[in-house]
Design an enzyme around this catalytic site. Structure first.
Site, PDB file in Angstrom:
ATOM      1  N   ASP A  13       0.814  -1.221   0.000  1.00  0.00           N
ATOM      2  CA  ASP A  13       0.000   0.000   0.000  1.00  0.00           C
ATOM      3  C   ASP A  13       0.847   1.271   0.000  1.00  0.00           C
ATOM      4  O   ASP A  13       0.455   2.295   0.560  1.00  0.00           O
ATOM      5  CB  ASP A  13      -0.955   0.050   1.225  1.00  0.00           C
ATOM      6  N   LYS A  16       2.176   2.624  -4.950  1.00  0.00           N
ATOM      7  CA  LYS A  16       2.985   2.246  -6.126  1.00  0.00           C
ATOM      8  C   LYS A  16       2.286   2.582  -7.435  1.00  0.00           C
ATOM      9  O   LYS A  16       2.935   2.885  -8.430  1.00  0.00           O
ATOM     10  CB  LYS A  16       3.275   0.733  -6.108  1.00  0.00           C
ATOM     11  N   GLY A  40      -4.414  -4.432  -6.637  1.00  0.00           N
ATOM     12  CA  GLY A  40      -4.951  -3.859  -7.868  1.00  0.00           C
ATOM     13  C   GLY A  40      -4.687  -2.384  -7.940  1.00  0.00           C
ATOM     14  O   GLY A  40      -4.340  -1.759  -6.947  1.00  0.00           O
ATOM     15  N   GLN A 223       2.294  -5.991  -3.485  1.00  0.00           N
ATOM     16  CA  GLN A 223       2.558  -6.039  -2.033  1.00  0.00           C
ATOM     17  C   GLN A 223       3.840  -5.265  -1.687  1.00  0.00           C
ATOM     18  O   GLN A 223       4.084  -4.230  -2.292  1.00  0.00           O
ATOM     19  CB  GLN A 223       2.629  -7.492  -1.527  1.00  0.00           C
TER      20      GLN A 223
HETATM   21  P1  GDP Z   1      -0.445   0.527  -3.993  1.00  0.00           P
HETATM   22  O1  GDP Z   1      -1.268  -0.470  -3.238  1.00  0.00           O
HETATM   23  O2  GDP Z   1       0.927   0.652  -3.419  1.00  0.00           O
HETATM   24  O3  GDP Z   1      -0.435   0.300  -5.477  1.00  0.00           O
HETATM   25  O4  GDP Z   1      -1.168   1.914  -3.717  1.00  0.00           O
HETATM   26  P2  GDP Z   1      -2.097   2.742  -4.695  1.00  0.00           P
HETATM   27  O5  GDP Z   1      -1.343   3.211  -5.855  1.00  0.00           O
HETATM   28  O6  GDP Z   1      -3.370   2.022  -4.906  1.00  0.00           O
HETATM   29  O7  GDP Z   1      -2.336   4.048  -3.819  1.00  0.00           O
HETATM   30  C1  GDP Z   1      -3.094   4.017  -2.653  1.00  0.00           C
HETATM   31  C2  GDP Z   1      -3.753   5.359  -2.406  1.00  0.00           C
HETATM   32  O8  GDP Z   1      -2.782   6.341  -2.092  1.00  0.00           O
HETATM   33  C3  GDP Z   1      -4.530   5.926  -3.588  1.00  0.00           C
HETATM   34  O9  GDP Z   1      -5.784   6.363  -3.118  1.00  0.00           O
HETATM   35  C4  GDP Z   1      -3.706   7.102  -4.055  1.00  0.00           C
HETATM   36  O10 GDP Z   1      -4.494   8.145  -4.579  1.00  0.00           O
HETATM   37  C5  GDP Z   1      -3.051   7.544  -2.783  1.00  0.00           C
HETATM   38  N1  GDP Z   1      -1.798   8.249  -3.027  1.00  0.00           N
HETATM   39  C6  GDP Z   1      -0.756   7.832  -3.790  1.00  0.00           C
HETATM   40  N2  GDP Z   1       0.254   8.734  -3.748  1.00  0.00           N
HETATM   41  C7  GDP Z   1      -0.172   9.745  -2.931  1.00  0.00           C
HETATM   42  C8  GDP Z   1       0.437  10.960  -2.460  1.00  0.00           C
HETATM   43  O11 GDP Z   1       1.564  11.311  -2.796  1.00  0.00           O
HETATM   44  N3  GDP Z   1      -0.322  11.733  -1.589  1.00  0.00           N
HETATM   45  C9  GDP Z   1      -1.574  11.369  -1.180  1.00  0.00           C
HETATM   46  N4  GDP Z   1      -2.217  12.155  -0.331  1.00  0.00           N
HETATM   47  N5  GDP Z   1      -2.154  10.229  -1.612  1.00  0.00           N
HETATM   48  C10 GDP Z   1      -1.482   9.433  -2.468  1.00  0.00           C
END
Ligand code: GDP
Length: 421
Positions: A13, A16, A40, A223
């Site tokens: 989370d 990425k 996802g 992950q």
């Molecule tokens: P993953 O599980 O690592 O792929 O995470 P995601 O790409 O799905 O991101 C999770 C959440 O974090 C999403 O709702 C994004 O909009 C949010 N997000 C990602 N980067 C940033 C950031 O720099 N600032 C903020 N406030 N939210 C972010």
């Protein structure tokens, strides 16, 4: 860099998705190297919202997208995504490639995943119940069914018949749930075979040729590092290898073909579920970070535990992955804090302190965080440059890890990423 791996540097989370999108736009081939349809990305392009879990998100940008041998594939989920993409005008025929060596998630894997978690009750691992763990377990036991088996009706029938006979014993006698009918499972699998057949490929050769022709290949991990089956915080881990070396294993290329490893870390830490978490924030500040960062499970809505940035764990991630640069996401979430603690060492029960991640789980369990407190910046991060105190925060991280931070996430929007020189 011709071959770059993007890896989550914490417990998943990390945000990425945005970073993968950014780099995918500069790549020719995007490769998913482990896991199944649990992680996802939600991609928003204009008014269109895409939710993809199996195919690398580069497909939205019309990039070649490959699923490696180290992944597990739920054929129904994959077909659902292919159908949805095609219905919305995206070409998939010459762009999506699935390794014939990847293992299939079969219906009994999903049934067993749910049944096992229910039986474990309070001791449950907290899996997404999509059958991923049981599919990897069968792979290791050498009774798994692979994507390429779909192409051979005789072998497919033999393997399904054998598996159903064994799995039904578990389902009925141990978990007391409905058994499967081999004929029905075979019929469904045969239909999947027809649809997926054209996508089955030798993904090792695909990547090898791409690299020989000077193409830019991006490997995306799901992950995060601390969820790695071998090196993570076992047993609260995933059933595959998210660490960067997993990319070489999954795609069948030598580790020396990988040129760069970009680690993605939040400017703080989150962890889902049980297990030790040294830098967990005490008091109301944890709720504040959770609210500001929207730290709730995407599917489950479950609260994520929040901690201050843990440089000991991040140093471990740098070591395990060979991280060559870092993306620090969600820095904006910390903007309203006057002071920001950072965990720089762990204090062990014998009174000693260490900068290195403990090799034994009981040491990790009993360690206490040693914080250094940095000044906050108190303004929003909406400009083209970071305010001085935010820049100092980033420099502190770089100095402690001896790794450059090249990207910083400054807001939820996909374009809210600053590139640092
Ligand atoms: P993953 O599980 O690592 O792929 O995470 P995601 O790409 O799905 O991101 C999770 C959440 O974090 C999403 O709702 C994004 O909009 C949010 N997000 C990602 N980067 C940033 C950031 O720099 N600032 C903020 N406030 N939210 C972010």
């Amino acid at each position: 860099m011709p071959a770059t791996v993007i890896v989550g540097a914490q417990w998943g989370d990390e945000g990425k998705g945005k970073i993968v999108d950014l780099l995918a736009s500069e790549s020719d081939l995007v490769c998913r190297y482990q896991g199944g349809p649990n992680a996802g990305h939600t991609i928003v392009v204009g008014d269109e919202v895409y939710k993809i879990r199996a195919i690398p998100s580069g497909i939205i940008q019309g990039k070649q997208s490959a699923i490696g041998a180290g992944c597990v594939v739920d054929p129904a989920v994959l077909i659902g995504e292919l159908d949805d993409l095609e219905a919305r005008g995206h070409e998939t025929a010459a762009l999506v490639f699935v390794s014939g060596n990847a293992h299939l998630i079969m219906p009994w894997h999903v049934a067993l995943d749910g049944a096992r978690e229910r039986k474990l009750g309070n001791l449950q691992i907290g899996t997404t119940r999509r059958g991923i763990g049981p599919a990897y377990a069968d792979k290791a036991t050498r009774i798994g069914i692979r994507v390429q088996d779909l192409l051979d009706p005789k072998i497919l029938w033999q393997k399904i018949d054998l598996a159903v006979a064994e799995k039904n014993v578990w389902l009925e006698r141990v978990y007391e749930i409905e058994p499967f009918d081999a004929d029905e499972v075979y019929e469904a699998a045969a239909a999947h075979a027809t649809r997926l057949g054209p996508y089955v490929a030798d993904t090792s050769l695909l990547v090898d040729r791409a690299l020989r022709h000077g193409k830019r290949v991006l490997f995306e991990g799901a992950q995060g590092t601390l969820l790695d089956l071998d090196h993570g915080t076992y047993p609260f881990v995933t059933s595959s290898s998210p660490i960067a070396a997993g990319a070489a294993v999954s795609f069948g290329i030598g580790p020396n073909r990988i040129d760069a490893v970009l680690g993605v870390s939040k400017a703080y830490v989150t962890r889902v579920g049980e297990g030790p978490f040294p830098s967990e924030i005490e008091g109301d500040a944890q709720d504040r970070v959770r609210e500001l960062g929207g730290e709730f499970g995407t599917v489950t809505g479950r609260e994520r535990r929040c901690g201050w940035l843990d440089l000991v764990a991040l140093r471990y991630a740098v070591r395990l992955n060979g991280i060559t640069s870092l993306a620090l996401t969600k820095l904006d979430v910390l903007s309203t804090f006057a002071e920001i603690p950072v965990c720089v060492r762990y204090a062990l029960p014998d009174g000693s302190e260490t900068e290195e991640f403990p090799a034994h789980q009981s040491d990790f369990h009993h360690c206490r965080p040693v914080f250094e407190t940095l000044p906050g910046w108190g303004v929003e991060l909406d400009g083209p440059e970071l305010p001085a105190a935010a820049r100092d925060y980033v420099r502190f991280v770089e100095g402690a890890l001896a790794v450059p931070v090249t990207l910083v996430g400054t807001g939820q929007a996909r374009e809210s990423v600053l590139t640092l020189g």
